[in-house]
Scaffold this active site. Sequence first.
Site, PDB file in Angstrom:
ATOM      1  N   GLY A  28       0.935  -1.192  -0.057  1.00  0.00           N
ATOM      2  CA  GLY A  28       0.080  -0.004  -0.028  1.00  0.00           C
ATOM      3  C   GLY A  28       0.927   1.285  -0.048  1.00  0.00           C
ATOM      4  O   GLY A  28       0.461   2.351   0.157  1.00  0.00           O
TER       5      GLY A  28
ATOM      6  N   GLU B 164      -3.007   5.538 -13.038  1.00  0.00           N
ATOM      7  CA  GLU B 164      -4.068   4.756 -13.543  1.00  0.00           C
ATOM      8  C   GLU B 164      -5.213   5.501 -13.096  1.00  0.00           C
ATOM      9  O   GLU B 164      -5.464   6.452 -11.982  1.00  0.00           O
ATOM     10  CB  GLU B 164      -4.032   3.343 -12.514  1.00  0.00           C
ATOM     11  CG  GLU B 164      -3.340   2.189 -12.897  1.00  0.00           C
ATOM     12  CD  GLU B 164      -3.418   1.265 -11.944  1.00  0.00           C
ATOM     13  OE1 GLU B 164      -4.281   1.125 -10.895  1.00  0.00           O
ATOM     14  OE2 GLU B 164      -2.657   0.090 -12.355  1.00  0.00           O
TER      15      GLU B 164
ATOM     16  N   HIS C 148     -11.780  -5.272  -4.264  1.00  0.00           N
ATOM     17  CA  HIS C 148     -10.381  -5.792  -4.572  1.00  0.00           C
ATOM     18  C   HIS C 148     -10.881  -7.469  -4.624  1.00  0.00           C
ATOM     19  O   HIS C 148     -11.041  -8.163  -3.499  1.00  0.00           O
ATOM     20  CB  HIS C 148      -9.328  -5.725  -3.525  1.00  0.00           C
ATOM     21  CG  HIS C 148      -8.139  -6.444  -3.560  1.00  0.00           C
ATOM     22  ND1 HIS C 148      -7.035  -5.746  -3.888  1.00  0.00           N
ATOM     23  CD2 HIS C 148      -7.865  -7.760  -3.857  1.00  0.00           C
ATOM     24  CE1 HIS C 148      -5.869  -6.642  -3.976  1.00  0.00           C
ATOM     25  NE2 HIS C 148      -6.505  -8.018  -3.990  1.00  0.00           N
TER      26      HIS C 148
ATOM     27  N   GLU D  20      -4.305 -10.355  -9.022  1.00  0.00           N
ATOM     28  CA  GLU D  20      -4.980  -9.119  -8.285  1.00  0.00           C
ATOM     29  C   GLU D  20      -5.769  -8.241  -9.229  1.00  0.00           C
ATOM     30  O   GLU D  20      -5.146  -7.652 -10.351  1.00  0.00           O
ATOM     31  CB  GLU D  20      -4.198  -8.233  -7.589  1.00  0.00           C
ATOM     32  CG  GLU D  20      -3.542  -9.077  -6.206  1.00  0.00           C
ATOM     33  CD  GLU D  20      -3.113  -8.040  -5.320  1.00  0.00           C
ATOM     34  OE1 GLU D  20      -2.929  -8.663  -3.895  1.00  0.00           O
ATOM     35  OE2 GLU D  20      -2.938  -6.943  -5.466  1.00  0.00           O
TER      36      GLU D  20
ATOM     37  N   ARG E 193       3.998 -15.267  -5.118  1.00  0.00           N
ATOM     38  CA  ARG E 193       4.299 -15.869  -3.691  1.00  0.00           C
ATOM     39  C   ARG E 193       3.222 -16.426  -2.987  1.00  0.00           C
ATOM     40  O   ARG E 193       2.017 -16.050  -3.670  1.00  0.00           O
ATOM     41  CB  ARG E 193       5.102 -14.895  -2.834  1.00  0.00           C
ATOM     42  CG  ARG E 193       4.254 -13.548  -2.741  1.00  0.00           C
ATOM     43  CD  ARG E 193       4.631 -12.595  -1.561  1.00  0.00           C
ATOM     44  NE  ARG E 193       4.065 -11.378  -1.790  1.00  0.00           N
ATOM     45  CZ  ARG E 193       2.932 -11.105  -1.455  1.00  0.00           C
ATOM     46  NH1 ARG E 193       2.002 -11.994  -0.932  1.00  0.00           N
ATOM     47  NH2 ARG E 193       2.178  -9.723  -1.852  1.00  0.00           N
TER      48      ARG E 193
ATOM     49  N   VAL F 204      -0.564 -13.877   2.263  1.00  0.00           N
ATOM     50  CA  VAL F 204      -0.987 -14.073   3.814  1.00  0.00           C
ATOM     51  C   VAL F 204      -2.200 -14.666   3.709  1.00  0.00           C
ATOM     52  O   VAL F 204      -2.457 -15.525   4.865  1.00  0.00           O
ATOM     53  CB  VAL F 204      -1.171 -12.501   4.447  1.00  0.00           C
ATOM     54  CG1 VAL F 204      -1.777 -12.240   5.715  1.00  0.00           C
ATOM     55  CG2 VAL F 204       0.178 -11.944   4.275  1.00  0.00           C
TER      56      VAL F 204
HETATM   57  P1  ADP Z   1       0.372  -2.853  -3.486  1.00  0.00           P
HETATM   58  O1  ADP Z   1       1.181  -3.564  -4.282  1.00  0.00           O
HETATM   59  O2  ADP Z   1       1.050  -1.702  -2.501  1.00  0.00           O
HETATM   60  O3  ADP Z   1      -0.707  -3.665  -2.445  1.00  0.00           O
HETATM   61  P2  ADP Z   1      -2.224  -2.618  -5.274  1.00  0.00           P
HETATM   62  O4  ADP Z   1      -1.644  -2.163  -6.549  1.00  0.00           O
HETATM   63  O5  ADP Z   1      -2.180  -4.085  -4.902  1.00  0.00           O
HETATM   64  O6  ADP Z   1      -0.865  -2.048  -4.490  1.00  0.00           O
HETATM   65  O7  ADP Z   1      -3.236  -1.887  -4.755  1.00  0.00           O
HETATM   66  C1  ADP Z   1      -3.679  -1.979  -3.391  1.00  0.00           C
HETATM   67  C2  ADP Z   1      -4.880  -1.312  -3.119  1.00  0.00           C
HETATM   68  O8  ADP Z   1      -4.921   0.191  -3.631  1.00  0.00           O
HETATM   69  C3  ADP Z   1      -5.925  -1.997  -4.194  1.00  0.00           C
HETATM   70  O9  ADP Z   1      -6.555  -3.094  -3.341  1.00  0.00           O
HETATM   71  C4  ADP Z   1      -7.025  -0.961  -3.909  1.00  0.00           C
HETATM   72  O10 ADP Z   1      -7.847  -0.600  -2.722  1.00  0.00           O
HETATM   73  C5  ADP Z   1      -6.078   0.341  -4.236  1.00  0.00           C
HETATM   74  N1  ADP Z   1      -5.938   0.598  -5.753  1.00  0.00           N
HETATM   75  C6  ADP Z   1      -5.038   0.307  -6.443  1.00  0.00           C
HETATM   76  N2  ADP Z   1      -5.121   0.584  -7.663  1.00  0.00           N
HETATM   77  C7  ADP Z   1      -6.398   1.163  -7.713  1.00  0.00           C
HETATM   78  C8  ADP Z   1      -7.089   2.090  -8.746  1.00  0.00           C
HETATM   79  N3  ADP Z   1      -6.725   1.893  -9.980  1.00  0.00           N
HETATM   80  N4  ADP Z   1      -8.351   2.366  -8.408  1.00  0.00           N
HETATM   81  C9  ADP Z   1      -9.017   2.409  -7.227  1.00  0.00           C
HETATM   82  N5  ADP Z   1      -8.096   1.806  -6.215  1.00  0.00           N
HETATM   83  C10 ADP Z   1      -6.848   1.226  -6.442  1.00  0.00           C
END
Ligand code: ADP
Length: 448
Positions: free
Chosen positions: A165, A200, A208, A275, A292, A295
């Site tokens: 995050g 994005e 998610h 994801e 990987r 959790v």
């Molecule tokens: P990390 O690798 O830090 O976990 P992610 O790309 O998996 O980052 O995104 C983590 C969270 O951030 C997502 O589950 C969502 O809640 C929010 N998020 C990421 N990208 C978007 C997006 N384009 N629009 C809305 N929320 C997003």
Amino acid sequence: MFKKILVANRGEIAVRIIRSCREMNIRTVAVYSEADRDALHVQMADEAVCIGAPQPSRSYLNIPNIISAAVSRGAEAIHPGYGFLAENPYFAEICETSGIVFIGPPASAIESMGAKARARELMAAAGVPVVPGSPGLLTKDSKIADIAGDIGYPVIVKASAGGGGRGMRIANDQTELEKAVIAARTEAEAAFGDGGVYLEKYLQEPRHVEIQVLADQHGQAVYLGERDCSIQRRHQKLVEETPCPVLTEELRQQMGETAVRAAQSVHYAGAGTVEFMLDKSGAYYFIEMNTRIQVEHPVTEWVTGIDLVAAMIEVAAGAPLPYRQDRIGLQGAAIECRINAEDPAYDFRPCPSRVTDYLPPGGFGVRVDSGIYVGYNIPHYYDSLIAKLITWGNDRQEAIGRMQRALGEFRITGVVTTIPFLQRIMSDEYFLRGETYTNFIQQHLSDR
Ligand code: ADP
């Protein structure tokens, strides 16, 4: 099959891996830092080697020390768990050149998915839907405002090296965008040593939804259903469940097949997670692949009956997948709550301290994965996750009822935990109705 595996991790996931190894009659070597001499994983493994000082960079991230522990103890394979070296292609490669099997995908697949901006491009080329965004990384010459204008506000600036995050900023207009790019770059530079960012479209109230995949080294791959991980705080997951409350069988199949295509396009082998963001119209978009064990893997294990850690080990040893897609059934519903040593009253600040009493819940449909015990001193150097509580039910309602009961039974004293906060989630009317979006906590449970 391997006779001895080194577990290059700590905490609950090291314990989890040791358990599967024991059931498979594989001996285990734990590694530990000076702060972890009394840790549970050290006591549970057959052998243990101290690999350095408490700071992760000097122990759990210290590649030479870990490799020499494996070589000197005769371990044929290394399981990296999650975090630390799990998604480091260089580490996977060094294992290989040292004649040790890395229990995970090939280094090239880790590399392809590692930089998120590049992974997006690769996935788009493989026909996987991605969130509309910038073509690749933003550069000095990028016309950032024009790109954002084309995408349409709000946009999210994301660190390509990001994880947990961090390195993400939302911008609603051009003024915010300039600040967001600087903030995300600075945070990413500090956290990951890589300031690369991309844009994005910021999706409104998405879910998610991620797909667990499992692939062997012979080109076979299956998907093992989904996990809805929309209950998050600062983009970090707190609660995960399967099935996703709104996924139809048709959409599950579609997303599952897309996830398998994503994995196969990078010649994936092992367990991995693709994801996606799912919007209210049922459209879904790739955001990243975690190469990987995750959790939240226990919820998938429960509804599929597949031990994912054991499966990773088997696949790494060269075994073909023993199941075909049409034989994989998903039974009932499972939920996981992450119990952290954090104080919700003080903005979830970590509160590591000594566990004076510990009595985990039990009974039908309850699983606890943890690395703590009575008298254990939680070190402050590492992640604040101290236990995962997982419940199963014939349906979502039963799994939630069981979770409420189990959270109420859980006794941890001496440490402030997030249990009361998780209880609030489990009794929230929107959660009970399955109205779970990534802004759920902010909207319903934020005190401010
Ligand atoms: P990390 O690798 O830090 O976990 P992610 O790309 O998996 O980052 O995104 C983590 C969270 O951030 C997502 O589950 C969502 O809640 C929010 N998020 C990421 N990208 C978007 C997006 N384009 N629009 C809305 N929320 C997003």
